[in-house]
Enzyme design. Sequence first.
Site, short mmCIF file in Angstrom:
data_model
loop_
_atom_site.label_atom_id
_atom_site.label_comp_id
_atom_site.label_asym_id
_atom_site.label_seq_id
_atom_site.Cartn_x
_atom_site.Cartn_y
_atom_site.Cartn_z
N THR A 107 -4.88 -4.33 -5.30
CA THR A 107 -5.97 -3.67 -4.57
C THR A 107 -5.58 -3.22 -3.16
O THR A 107 -6.25 -2.37 -2.58
CB THR A 107 -7.18 -4.62 -4.47
N ASP A 108 -4.49 -3.78 -2.60
CA ASP A 108 -4.17 -3.46 -1.20
C ASP A 108 -3.90 -1.97 -0.99
O ASP A 108 -4.31 -1.39 0.03
CB ASP A 108 -2.93 -4.25 -0.74
N SER A 128 0.84 -4.62 -4.92
CA SER A 128 0.66 -3.24 -4.45
C SER A 128 1.25 -2.95 -3.06
O SER A 128 1.53 -1.79 -2.77
CB SER A 128 -0.79 -2.80 -4.56
N THR A 173 -2.81 -8.47 -8.18
CA THR A 173 -3.46 -9.76 -8.45
C THR A 173 -4.02 -9.83 -9.86
O THR A 173 -4.04 -10.89 -10.48
CB THR A 173 -4.57 -9.99 -7.40
N1 ASN Z 1 -6.13 -8.21 -4.93
C1 ASN Z 1 -4.91 -7.72 -4.93
O1 ASN Z 1 -4.49 -7.12 -5.89
C2 ASN Z 1 -4.11 -7.91 -3.67
C3 ASN Z 1 -2.63 -7.98 -3.85
N2 ASN Z 1 -2.01 -8.36 -2.61
C4 ASN Z 1 -2.06 -6.62 -4.28
O2 ASN Z 1 -2.47 -5.61 -3.80
O3 ASN Z 1 -1.17 -6.60 -5.06
#
Ligand code: ASN
Length: 324
Positions: free
Chosen positions: A86-87, A54, A12
């Site tokens: 973040t995932d 991710s 993200t």
């Molecule tokens: N906040 C994020 O980065 C979530 C996103 N779906 C990822 O992990 O790529």
Amino acid sequence: MKTILAIHTGGTISMSQNENGEVVPNSENPIAKEQVILKGQINLITDNLFNLPSPHITPQIMLKLKQRILKAITHGIDGVVITHGTDTLEETAYFLDLTLPNTVPVVLTGAMRSSNEVGSDGLYNFQNAISIAATPESYGKGVLVAMNDEIHTARFVTKTHTTNVDTFRTPTFGPIGIVTQHKAKYFQELIQTEVCDIDHVIEGVYLLKAYAGVNGDLFSALDNEKTRGLVIEGLGAGNVPPQALPAIQKLLDRHIPIVLVSRCYNGVAQKIYDYVGGGIQLEKMGLILCQGLNGQKARIKLLVALSNGKKGAQLHEFVSNAIS
Ligand SMILES: NC(=O)C[C@H](N)C(=O)O
């Protein structure tokens, strides 16, 4: 002047919201073009290594990232910052923590709001991560995760909220530092880090969660040639319903290492209960109790250990020990 390498992998932090409000990847990473607060004080090198959400990151990709960082360390880099979705950030962070030498600061960060959203946290977190990587106090602390003004160890940090910017937490132990005015301040010592170098990653290491009344069906599905290891997120202090035990015993009979952690958010798996399926009996069956790691981290640790060729007592010692 310190040289910091920023490796962008996607997530993200490098995405934008479109006119329909949908968050989508960009072909060019907006964060890589931003001015950072320490410009002039550090030499920032940028590598747009991947552009992946991710959930698309695999252990094979983590290995490529590890090799890229190792090359930079060999060439004398002073610190590394990695932007990541973040995932699965906590899994990549722990993979790197286990497989890299603990020589220069390696700091992962990400964002919960994409680059053009109001209140976007990406650039802010990125700047914090750079200042952490350039701080002498960050040496010898293992791989770190910097989000929302907190500094966490890769070993224990976990994503706890689907969308809130205050999502990364270290249950039980807490963060090891904070960032104020873009300066890192540490208030906890890191317990010893472990290094287990690997040059490939194996397949067939699984993670299953126990629940009230779980039977052997899912465990039996792993009774095949592909299975190399299993982590079970047990109930409470580390207990499993009795109906699942015969299928688990069959996997143990095939010499498949099975690691037990707790599905609880706080606390560590322990040998407390001596009833059928209680932690004491599970350990007697041959399960390896892993204290302090959550299921996804324990899976990374087992995967790394098996990829390194660890077996028997050596595997047991490496995987069970997370908090000493
Ligand atoms: N906040 C994020 O980065 C979530 C996103 N779906 C990822 O992990 O790529």
